[in-house]
Design an enzyme around this catalytic site. Structure first.
Site, PDB file in Angstrom:
ATOM      1  N   TRP A   8      -4.679   5.721   5.513  1.00  0.00           N
ATOM      2  CA  TRP A   8      -5.364   4.560   4.919  1.00  0.00           C
ATOM      3  C   TRP A   8      -4.475   3.314   5.034  1.00  0.00           C
ATOM      4  O   TRP A   8      -4.978   2.209   5.212  1.00  0.00           O
ATOM      5  CB  TRP A   8      -5.669   4.861   3.438  1.00  0.00           C
ATOM      6  CG  TRP A   8      -6.253   3.693   2.698  1.00  0.00           C
ATOM      7  CD1 TRP A   8      -7.576   3.343   2.618  1.00  0.00           C
ATOM      8  CD2 TRP A   8      -5.552   2.714   1.926  1.00  0.00           C
ATOM      9  NE1 TRP A   8      -7.726   2.219   1.863  1.00  0.00           N
ATOM     10  CE2 TRP A   8      -6.501   1.809   1.425  1.00  0.00           C
ATOM     11  CE3 TRP A   8      -4.202   2.512   1.618  1.00  0.00           C
ATOM     12  CZ2 TRP A   8      -6.158   0.724   0.615  1.00  0.00           C
ATOM     13  CZ3 TRP A   8      -3.862   1.422   0.825  1.00  0.00           C
ATOM     14  CH2 TRP A   8      -4.823   0.552   0.330  1.00  0.00           C
ATOM     15  N   HIS A   9      -3.158   3.532   4.962  1.00  0.00           N
ATOM     16  CA  HIS A   9      -2.246   2.381   5.029  1.00  0.00           C
ATOM     17  C   HIS A   9      -2.192   1.776   6.418  1.00  0.00           C
ATOM     18  O   HIS A   9      -1.832   0.613   6.578  1.00  0.00           O
ATOM     19  CB  HIS A   9      -0.825   2.795   4.607  1.00  0.00           C
ATOM     20  CG  HIS A   9      -0.684   2.943   3.130  1.00  0.00           C
ATOM     21  ND1 HIS A   9      -0.951   4.117   2.478  1.00  0.00           N
ATOM     22  CD2 HIS A   9      -0.325   2.049   2.173  1.00  0.00           C
ATOM     23  CE1 HIS A   9      -0.745   3.944   1.177  1.00  0.00           C
ATOM     24  NE2 HIS A   9      -0.375   2.704   0.962  1.00  0.00           N
ATOM     25  N   GLY A  10      -2.499   2.543   7.425  1.00  0.00           N
ATOM     26  CA  GLY A  10      -2.455   1.963   8.760  1.00  0.00           C
ATOM     27  C   GLY A  10      -2.633   3.008   9.832  1.00  0.00           C
ATOM     28  O   GLY A  10      -2.419   4.205   9.602  1.00  0.00           O
TER      29      GLY A  10
END
Lengths: 468, 408
Positions: free
Chosen positions: A321-323
């Protein structure tokens, strides 16, 4: 727009507040929506169109799910369709290039023809507003919330500029009542101002200088072990004060508009285990992942082995989700592994028998290693950095020159202040709950002036969490 | 007024007062100047990302509060916390270094590698060399070391062992240039050897303490090295103009300090005395002057300009090289544009290549990674004369036989 820029502080915010407090109550959500679209579209105007599309789509899906007479199957199909559409949009903008490039690497490895990868621009904050919007649909489906009474209420919820691009991730059910009815009081506004200023100062006075040190070391070729540790430490401080500062500013702006957001950070670097850390770090993301993903996977109700598996899956997806990078996947897996391991030990850390300072120190040490994965440009760079930290890698021929840029009295002072602040228990969110007094006013007004003056002299002012 | 006795009201009013007064005062200032209120410019442009960024930058640049407070904060950081901001690194004993140059040296090669192939210096240099060769002109390249490459020990005592070490990316380019047979004047070697001979704290430093540029000693050394090499190669006929020297000390506040744009700092730091040496014609006593008809064209950046076009004039690299070669030269200088801009400028001036036999191209080391406009392939200007000489072998080894089928 970024909170710590002149255009936001001196133009957007005063104008927004001036109009907001002069509008009749019923128009304020509409003004929030309009203002938030200007705030968001400031980066790239078409981003606002994408957010509007998501908002309209999810509002309609919400109507479908809560339509009187809808069968459970229809409701289920509607929620699945909504989740798939939202995640497809997110997937395309955020993960398409990652997936395509990975596939190309595989094709290259097996000697097949590679295909052309479309260059996709990632709209800032898409993960945050997609999650905001999804929580609405899922809460409606689960019966945890009632549908928004009007589109203006729902669009104000999705677009609400204080938490739009970097969280905290606020669920619809948390804000539903406040969107319909909220109190605008002097004490709430004043406490909002106080916490906004504290967050502003964290970002300008602490996170940005730490970022200069961290960038210097992470961009350097083969740093010495000492510098590698200082770089990791600086990044740990940068990301904390950057994100926590942003959350404080979001909470403060929310209060200025009459909203009350939940606490997003609770002295995470004082955690004694990784399990505890995830109760204190980015609390809004942890709780969304727990409630909507971990529980959906069965949580701890399907046996011990499945619980460990679920924890690992949730954290890997949380990392992703962060990247869209393998670094984030590995970062998530690292945390998932430790969470599962600590769960196996009975929600205790491996070093639970040690004295408290040692437990805090060791947890912080694990965080430092995980931040290297988070910060490094790619996995190769991360591995090189780990080797440098452990003194196992080659030291670059000019690496000792790094000392000249990072060990300045200014940077050492900032790092020392950060170290003092992250390990103390008082948190801005708790501090700002009690009424604003004269001593507090005497503290925050000069702090604001000093932070503004410092902001004027800074060229380095990124917000790390915008990219997520 | 009673509300002001309540800390909550006081805080709110102070906060709103600060965030509202700055733009209001700005509006009044701009309205009184009659040059339009910048804040309203946002309504006169299409709301594209580029326009919005430009608008934001223009607001920030004009902000009176920023203009008033920035120097004080920067001065405090400079004076008490030894922080030179984005541009400067403050070293002991009154030495200052250019931070982007230092960052270039420290950067990982893969990190610093530009995205586009045209941003790699090598193709641009080889292409330029080959274009010149097709017109019978030879190219000599002179990358000038960053100050921190030659004086790492001035930055930190931990760098004592770094004397003679070349940054990885620079070393990589120098090796590739050698492999491509490009004639390179190795000032890294020259300067490192000079430092070893003169010692670490010689008063005759090769670079200025407050500046990114070389000192007159460095200028002289570089000029001698180039002249020596050109004579060895036989690319230049010895001239017959006798030049003399005249000592002219000048006071100079270093560009690193000026780049910080803080008058308080400029007033706080004493300028350096630079012992310049002007070059004068022995027969006439006039200061050195460029000659367009010269066979040698020097392209370069501010390293070529300093002392030459700046105070005291005729004391820079070009004048000293002319003295060594006993003939006047011709030059084209673009500050900060040694990588591409100076060649683009040359393209617009066909006459500059007329009668030329050698082009000496100078650029500073950090431009390998940070050159303005990158490293574009730039065509030469159209030939000024139809009777240009035939192609030459412009490779590093002049004795090397011509290879069949190769464009020389």
């Amino acid at each position: 727009m970024v909170f710590t820029t002149q255009v936001f502080v001196f133009y957007f915010l005063p104008l927004f507040l001036l109009v907001y407090y002069n509008l009749p109550y019923r128009w304020r959500n509409v003004w929030i929506t309009l203002g938030s679209y200007v705030f968001y579209g400031w980066w790239e105007p078409w981003f606002a169109g994408l957010m509007l599309f998501t908002t309209v789509m999810d509002f309609i899906w919400g109507k479908v799910i809560t339509r009187p007479g809808a069968t459970p199957l229809q409701r289920k199909l509607a929620v699945v369709a909504c989740v798939v559409t939202n995640l497809s949009l997110l997937g395309f903008f955020k993960y398409y290039m990652f997936a395509a490039e990975t596939l190309n690497q595989i094709l290259a490895a097996v000697g097949s023809q590679q295909f052309r990868v479309l260059q996709v621009i990632l709209p800032i904050g898409i993960s945050f507003y997609t999650f905001h919007s999804l929580t609405y649909i899922l809460d409606l489906y689960r019966g945890h919330a009632t549908p928004a009474k009007s589109f203006s209420v729902f669009s104000a919820f999705v677009a609400l500029f204080p938490d739009l691009v970097a969280g905290p991730i606020i669920r619809y059910k948390t804000l539903a009542e406040q969107l319909h009815e909220r109190e605008h009081t002097v004490s709430r506004f004043a406490s909002g101002v106080a916490i906004f200023i504290v967050g502003f100062a964290k970002k300008i006075l602490l996170a940005n200088p730490c970022g200069v040190v961290a960038d210097g070391v992470f961009n350097a070729a083969n740093p010495c072990a000492l510098e590698a540790w200082v770089g990791a430490l600086a990044y740990a401080f940068q990301i904390y004060f950057d994100f926590c500062g942003y959350s404080d500013m979001a909470v403060g702006l929310g209060r200025m508009l009459g909203f009350e957001f939940l606490k997003n950070f609770d002295a995470p670097y004082r955690s004694e285990s990784i399990t505890e850390l995830w109760r204190r770090w980015h609390i809004s993301l942890s709780s969304v992942l727990r409630d909507y993903l971990y529980f959906a996977l069965g949580g701890n109700r399907k046996g011990e082995g499945r619980t460990y598996f679920n924890l690992a899956v949730v954290m890997v997806l949380g990392g992703l989700w962060h990247g869209a990078k393998w670094n984030f996947v590995l970062w998530g897996a690292f945390h998932g592994l430790f969470l599962a391991f600590e769960r196996w030990l009975g929600k205790r850390s491996l070093y639970a028998a040690m004295p408290r300072p040692a437990r805090i120190g060791l947890t912080f040490l694990l965080m430092l290693f995980s931040w290297v994965l988070f910060r490094a440009d790619n996995l190769t760079a991360a591995m090189e950095y780990f080797r440098a930290m452990l003194g196992l890698g080659p030291v670059g021929s000019v690496a000792p020159l790094l000392a000249a840029t990072i060990y300045t009295p200014y940077h050492l002072l900032i790092l020392a202040v950060c170290a003092g602040l992250v390990f103390q228990p008082l948190q801005a969110h708790d501090w700002s709950q009690s009424p604003v007094t004269w001593p507090r006013t005497a503290l925050v007004v000069p702090l604001f002036v000093f932070s503004l003056m410092t902001m004027f002299s800074q060229a380095f002012n990124p917000f790390l969490y915008f990219q997520f | 007024m009673n509300r002001l006795r309540d800390p909550q009201w006081f805080l709110i009013l102070m906060f709103l007062g600060i965030i509202a007064s700055v733009p209001l005062i700005q509006t009044v200032i701009e309205a009184r100047r009659d040059d339009g209120v910048r804040a309203f410019d946002v309504f006169s442009q299409a709301p594209t990302a580029a326009n919005l960024r430009a608008y934001e930058r223009s607001l920030e640049a004009a902000n009176w509060a920023a203009q008033v407070s920035r120097p004080w904060i920067q001065f405090a950081q400079f004076e008490w916390l030894k922080d030179g901001g984005e541009k400067a690194v403050i070293a002991p004993e009154g030495w200052y270094f250019y931070k982007p140059g230092l960052n270039y040296m420290l950067a990982r090669i893969e990190k610093a590698k530009p995205a586009g192939a045209t941003n790699d210096p090598l193709p641009a240099i080889v292409d330029f060399r080959d274009q010149l060769a097709a017109r019978g002109i030879r190219l000599v390249l002179m990358p000038v070391p960053n100050k921190e490459s030659i004086y790492p020990d001035r930055l930190t005592s931990r760098a004592d062992a770094l004397l003679g070490v070349v940054a990885p990316r620079t070393r990589d380019l120098l090796e590739r240039l050698r492999a491509a047979n490009v004639e390179v004047i190795d000032l890294f070697k020259e300067f490192h050897e000079a430092r070893q001979q003169t010692g670490a704290i010689s008063p005759a430093s090769l670079y200025l303490a407050q500046d990114t540029h070389w000192s007159p000693v460095g200028v002289d050394l570089a000029a001698k090295a180039v002249a020596r090499r050109l004579k060895e190669l036989g690319w230049v006929q010895p001239g017959r103009v006798e030049y003399g020297e005249r000592s002219v000390p000048v006071r100079r506040l270093g560009d690193i300090l000026r780049m910080m744009q803080v008058p308080l700092i400029e007033r706080r730091v004493n300028s350096e005395t630079v012992p310049c040496v002007q070059v004068v014609r022995g027969d006439r006593g006039e200061l050195y002057k460029d000659a367009p008809e010269s066979e040698i064209l020097v392209l370069g950046d501010s390293f070529v300009r300093i002392y030459q076009q700046d105070e005291p004039r005729a004391a820079g690299f070009i004048a000293h090289l002319a003295k060594e070669l006993k003939q006047p030269l011709f030059s084209l200088v673009n500050d900060g544009g040694g990588s591409t801009l100076v060649r683009q400028e040359l393209r617009g001036r066909p006459a500059f290549l007329k009668n030329k036999k050698v082009v000496l191209w100078e650029f500073v080391e950090r431009d390998i990674g940070l050159g303005l406009e990158g490293w574009k392939l730039v065509p030469l200007p159209p030939a000024a004369s139809p009777s240009s000489p035939g192609p030459v072998n412009n490779s590093a080894d002049v004795n090397e036989p011509k290879k069949p089928g190769r464009l020389n």
